[in-house]
Design a protein around this motif. Sequence first.
Motif, PDB file in Angstrom:
ATOM      1  N   ILE A  79       0.829  -1.201   0.000  1.00 25.57           N
ATOM      2  CA  ILE A  79       0.000   0.000   0.000  1.00 25.57           C
ATOM      3  C   ILE A  79       0.867   1.255   0.000  1.00 25.57           C
ATOM      4  O   ILE A  79       0.540   2.260  -0.657  1.00 25.57           O
ATOM      5  CB  ILE A  79      -0.950   0.001   1.208  1.00 25.57           C
ATOM      6  CG1 ILE A  79      -1.991  -1.111   1.046  1.00 25.57           C
ATOM      7  CG2 ILE A  79      -1.636   1.336   1.358  1.00 25.57           C
ATOM      8  CD1 ILE A  79      -2.871  -0.942  -0.182  1.00 25.57           C
ATOM      9  N   LEU A  80       1.994   1.222   0.712  1.00 22.56           N
ATOM     10  CA  LEU A  80       2.901   2.363   0.695  1.00 22.56           C
ATOM     11  C   LEU A  80       3.467   2.595  -0.698  1.00 22.56           C
ATOM     12  O   LEU A  80       3.580   3.744  -1.160  1.00 22.56           O
ATOM     13  CB  LEU A  80       4.035   2.162   1.709  1.00 22.56           C
ATOM     14  CG  LEU A  80       3.629   2.249   3.184  1.00 22.56           C
ATOM     15  CD1 LEU A  80       4.832   1.924   4.080  1.00 22.56           C
ATOM     16  CD2 LEU A  80       3.087   3.640   3.520  1.00 22.56           C
ATOM     17  N   LEU A  81       3.819   1.513  -1.373  1.00 17.52           N
ATOM     18  CA  LEU A  81       4.285   1.646  -2.761  1.00 17.52           C
ATOM     19  C   LEU A  81       3.181   2.202  -3.658  1.00 17.52           C
ATOM     20  O   LEU A  81       3.427   3.045  -4.527  1.00 17.52           O
ATOM     21  CB  LEU A  81       4.774   0.291  -3.284  1.00 17.52           C
ATOM     22  CG  LEU A  81       6.027  -0.289  -2.613  1.00 17.52           C
ATOM     23  CD1 LEU A  81       6.330  -1.681  -3.167  1.00 17.52           C
ATOM     24  CD2 LEU A  81       7.218   0.638  -2.835  1.00 17.52           C
ATOM     25  N   LEU A  82       1.961   1.721  -3.438  1.00 16.65           N
ATOM     26  CA  LEU A  82       0.820   2.215  -4.213  1.00 16.65           C
ATOM     27  C   LEU A  82       0.551   3.690  -3.906  1.00 16.65           C
ATOM     28  O   LEU A  82       0.188   4.470  -4.801  1.00 16.65           O
ATOM     29  CB  LEU A  82      -0.419   1.377  -3.892  1.00 16.65           C
ATOM     30  CG  LEU A  82      -1.690   1.714  -4.680  1.00 16.65           C
ATOM     31  CD1 LEU A  82      -1.467   1.481  -6.167  1.00 16.65           C
ATOM     32  CD2 LEU A  82      -2.852   0.868  -4.183  1.00 16.65           C
ATOM     33  N   THR A  83       0.755   4.072  -2.643  1.00 14.53           N
ATOM     34  CA  THR A  83       0.563   5.469  -2.252  1.00 14.53           C
ATOM     35  C   THR A  83       1.562   6.379  -2.951  1.00 14.53           C
ATOM     36  O   THR A  83       1.199   7.435  -3.485  1.00 14.53           O
ATOM     37  CB  THR A  83       0.706   5.608  -0.729  1.00 14.53           C
ATOM     38  OG1 THR A  83      -0.281   4.795  -0.091  1.00 14.53           O
ATOM     39  CG2 THR A  83       0.531   7.059  -0.306  1.00 14.53           C
ATOM     40  N   VAL A  84       2.831   5.972  -2.951  1.00 14.11           N
ATOM     41  CA  VAL A  84       3.859   6.756  -3.643  1.00 14.11           C
ATOM     42  C   VAL A  84       3.569   6.826  -5.132  1.00 14.11           C
ATOM     43  O   VAL A  84       3.701   7.886  -5.768  1.00 14.11           O
ATOM     44  CB  VAL A  84       5.252   6.156  -3.376  1.00 14.11           C
ATOM     45  CG1 VAL A  84       6.314   6.886  -4.191  1.00 14.11           C
ATOM     46  CG2 VAL A  84       5.591   6.215  -1.896  1.00 14.11           C
ATOM     47  N   SER A  85       3.134   5.702  -5.699  1.00 14.17           N
ATOM     48  CA  SER A  85       2.811   5.676  -7.131  1.00 14.17           C
ATOM     49  C   SER A  85       1.636   6.591  -7.444  1.00 14.17           C
ATOM     50  O   SER A  85       1.637   7.295  -8.471  1.00 14.17           O
ATOM     51  CB  SER A  85       2.499   4.248  -7.570  1.00 14.17           C
ATOM     52  OG  SER A  85       3.584   3.389  -7.318  1.00 14.17           O
ATOM     53  N   SER A  86       0.622   6.601  -6.580  1.00 15.95           N
ATOM     54  CA  SER A  86      -0.537   7.463  -6.820  1.00 15.95           C
ATOM     55  C   SER A  86      -0.169   8.935  -6.726  1.00 15.95           C
ATOM     56  O   SER A  86      -0.687   9.771  -7.477  1.00 15.95           O
ATOM     57  CB  SER A  86      -1.648   7.129  -5.819  1.00 15.95           C
ATOM     58  OG  SER A  86      -1.230   7.403  -4.490  1.00 15.95           O
ATOM     59  N   PHE A  87       0.766   9.264  -5.804  1.00 20.40           N
ATOM     60  CA  PHE A  87       1.216  10.655  -5.718  1.00 20.40           C
ATOM     61  C   PHE A  87       1.970  11.065  -6.978  1.00 20.40           C
ATOM     62  O   PHE A  87       1.748  12.160  -7.526  1.00 20.40           O
ATOM     63  CB  PHE A  87       2.115  10.838  -4.494  1.00 20.40           C
ATOM     64  CG  PHE A  87       2.781  12.181  -4.436  1.00 20.40           C
ATOM     65  CD1 PHE A  87       2.060  13.313  -4.071  1.00 20.40           C
ATOM     66  CD2 PHE A  87       4.123  12.321  -4.766  1.00 20.40           C
ATOM     67  CE1 PHE A  87       2.674  14.556  -4.027  1.00 20.40           C
ATOM     68  CE2 PHE A  87       4.733  13.564  -4.727  1.00 20.40           C
ATOM     69  CZ  PHE A  87       4.009  14.678  -4.354  1.00 20.40           C
ATOM     70  N   LEU A  88       2.860  10.190  -7.441  1.00 16.01           N
ATOM     71  CA  LEU A  88       3.589  10.499  -8.674  1.00 16.01           C
ATOM     72  C   LEU A  88       2.633  10.595  -9.856  1.00 16.01           C
ATOM     73  O   LEU A  88       2.810  11.434 -10.749  1.00 16.01           O
ATOM     74  CB  LEU A  88       4.653   9.419  -8.931  1.00 16.01           C
ATOM     75  CG  LEU A  88       5.771   9.325  -7.883  1.00 16.01           C
ATOM     76  CD1 LEU A  88       6.702   8.167  -8.204  1.00 16.01           C
ATOM     77  CD2 LEU A  88       6.551  10.635  -7.798  1.00 16.01           C
ATOM     78  N   PHE A  89       1.617   9.745  -9.860  1.00  8.82           N
ATOM     79  CA  PHE A  89       0.618   9.797 -10.920  1.00  8.82           C
ATOM     80  C   PHE A  89      -0.137  11.125 -10.888  1.00  8.82           C
ATOM     81  O   PHE A  89      -0.341  11.765 -11.929  1.00  8.82           O
ATOM     82  CB  PHE A  89      -0.359   8.624 -10.762  1.00  8.82           C
ATOM     83  CG  PHE A  89      -1.537   8.683 -11.689  1.00  8.82           C
ATOM     84  CD1 PHE A  89      -1.435   8.220 -12.990  1.00  8.82           C
ATOM     85  CD2 PHE A  89      -2.751   9.206 -11.266  1.00  8.82           C
ATOM     86  CE1 PHE A  89      -2.520   8.280 -13.848  1.00  8.82           C
ATOM     87  CE2 PHE A  89      -3.836   9.271 -12.112  1.00  8.82           C
ATOM     88  CZ  PHE A  89      -3.717   8.806 -13.415  1.00  8.82           C
ATOM     89  N   SER A  90      -0.542  11.560  -9.703  1.00  6.83           N
ATOM     90  CA  SER A  90      -1.281  12.812  -9.578  1.00  6.83           C
ATOM     91  C   SER A  90      -0.433  14.015  -9.951  1.00  6.83           C
ATOM     92  O   SER A  90      -0.953  15.008 -10.471  1.00  6.83           O
ATOM     93  CB  SER A  90      -1.794  12.982  -8.147  1.00  6.83           C
ATOM     94  OG  SER A  90      -2.671  11.946  -7.805  1.00  6.83           O
ATOM     95  N   ASN A  91       0.858  13.927  -9.702  1.00 13.55           N
ATOM     96  CA  ASN A  91       1.721  15.085  -9.905  1.00 13.55           C
ATOM     97  C   ASN A  91       2.273  15.179 -11.317  1.00 13.55           C
ATOM     98  O   ASN A  91       2.520  16.287 -11.801  1.00 13.55           O
ATOM     99  CB  ASN A  91       2.886  15.042  -8.910  1.00 13.55           C
ATOM    100  CG  ASN A  91       3.619  16.368  -8.820  1.00 13.55           C
ATOM    101  OD1 ASN A  91       3.010  17.425  -8.938  1.00 13.55           O
ATOM    102  ND2 ASN A  91       4.927  16.307  -8.636  1.00 13.55           N
ATOM    103  N   PHE A  92       2.437  14.056 -12.007  1.00 12.72           N
ATOM    104  CA  PHE A  92       3.092  14.088 -13.305  1.00 12.72           C
ATOM    105  C   PHE A  92       2.200  13.599 -14.452  1.00 12.72           C
ATOM    106  O   PHE A  92       2.150  14.231 -15.509  1.00 12.72           O
ATOM    107  CB  PHE A  92       4.378  13.245 -13.262  1.00 12.72           C
ATOM    108  CG  PHE A  92       5.407  13.776 -12.317  1.00 12.72           C
ATOM    109  CD1 PHE A  92       6.171  14.892 -12.647  1.00 12.72           C
ATOM    110  CD2 PHE A  92       5.609  13.180 -11.088  1.00 12.72           C
ATOM    111  CE1 PHE A  92       7.120  15.385 -11.768  1.00 12.72           C
ATOM    112  CE2 PHE A  92       6.560  13.674 -10.207  1.00 12.72           C
ATOM    113  CZ  PHE A  92       7.314  14.782 -10.547  1.00 12.72           C
ATOM    114  N   ILE A  93       1.501  12.489 -14.256  1.00  9.54           N
ATOM    115  CA  ILE A  93       0.735  11.901 -15.356  1.00  9.54           C
ATOM    116  C   ILE A  93      -0.638  12.541 -15.491  1.00  9.54           C
ATOM    117  O   ILE A  93      -1.087  12.864 -16.596  1.00  9.54           O
ATOM    118  CB  ILE A  93       0.608  10.373 -15.156  1.00  9.54           C
ATOM    119  CG1 ILE A  93       2.001   9.747 -15.128  1.00  9.54           C
ATOM    120  CG2 ILE A  93      -0.231   9.759 -16.266  1.00  9.54           C
ATOM    121  CD1 ILE A  93       1.993   8.256 -14.881  1.00  9.54           C
TER     122      ILE A  93
END
Length: 446
Positions: A79-93
């Motif tokens: 879930i922590l990995l998914l959280t970091v991925s979702s933040f990167l997704f929100s900020n860049f993609i």
Amino acid sequence: MFFLFKYVDDLIGKGFEWYTILELMYYQSMVQISMALPLSVLLSSIMTFGTLGENYELVAIKSAGISLQKAMRPLMVLILLLTVSSFLFSNFILPKANLKFYSLMYDMRNKKLAFLIKPGVFNNSIPDYSIRVDRKDESGKMNGIMIYDHKGTNGIPKVIMAKEGEMVKSSDGKFLVFNLKNGVTYEEQASSTGIYNPRQVMLRSRFKETKPKFDMKSFDLSKTDQNAFGNSTVMLNLKGIVKKRDSLQKQMDTLNRNMARTLSNNFKQSNIALGYTKVKVPRKAIGNNILKGIPNGFRLQSIQNAANTVSVITQSLTNGVPRQEDLSGEIIFTSVEYQRKFTLAASCILLFFIGAPLGAIIRKGGMGLPVVIAIVFFLVYHIITTVAEKSAREGSINPIFGMWIAFILLTPLAVFLTYKATVDSALFDVNYYKQFFIKLLRIKQR
């Protein structure tokens, strides 16, 4: 379904290719991840731990001396990995997906309607032409055709009338061909000298068949430069949002400073001699009736000056307040979008710590009860978030508090459920409550 319900009116009847609509849906699916990801985390965690509890695997894990928190650690890492991925997704993609989606939707909304000839109505979809038909059958054949040609006629239309005809595309798809039969063409020639002459030359020619062509370029989907949309808040990352917010704040400060200077000048007393004289005049007390302190010959002039001052102030406020409200709303919106980059990531952690203990408590897997419970809790989270966000945009509450209020309210619930799951509480055990009420009724009967 959300995409189709929201944008179906902009897509129907415009002749878009299937891949264009599919591209639009692809970009919209990325936008909807912010709603789908928290729900998927909540549902999957409930189903996973519900299945473990239903198959008594949690009992075996606890009997081996492993606590529920320790059993959740591998999933917590995930879930922590998914959280970091979702933040990167929100900020860049996500900003790029929003940029492509809104620019493509803008082009599709501004694309002309597909060429649909309706009987009895003049159609101006093709530039420089106006077409009207009396009747039209299902096969596409038309009767009573009238075409006004304004192309290159110096304001004098060329009129084509035909008894029947049909419309087809050229082999290369670049032209629209109108097969007209049994008609007549009326054309008035312009004066060769450029001077109006009431006795103009009218040309009339009859035809059995003619095939005028219409250019189809006006019906093509043109691509708008995406840089024109690049300054929109939803299409910016954290760095871009901070830069835009600072720029908006500078504009707000400049506007407030100019308005304060303009208004203060109208409230100051006459200060022409200020600093140029040492004569000290005692202050004069002004009562409720100000006009009594003004000489008779100057009262009308004073009233007119006051009315002019009020008019200037009113005009200044009328011009400045709407702009101030717009800037204030944009600043609030940038704060909301800034916090949204973090709330998507935080919602994954929050809903995991709600879903995992719930699954361990209800001990039901599959797509039955877990789905119902997941939807209920997600609706609570979504409603709180939506209402708070709307209030924040309206300026009723602080934008930071509004975007995090759902996380603040549901965190105690996550802690409570985790505690109940750790101590093997029968929180959702129907038999437990049944036995409780049976014992309660027996006590009352005694």
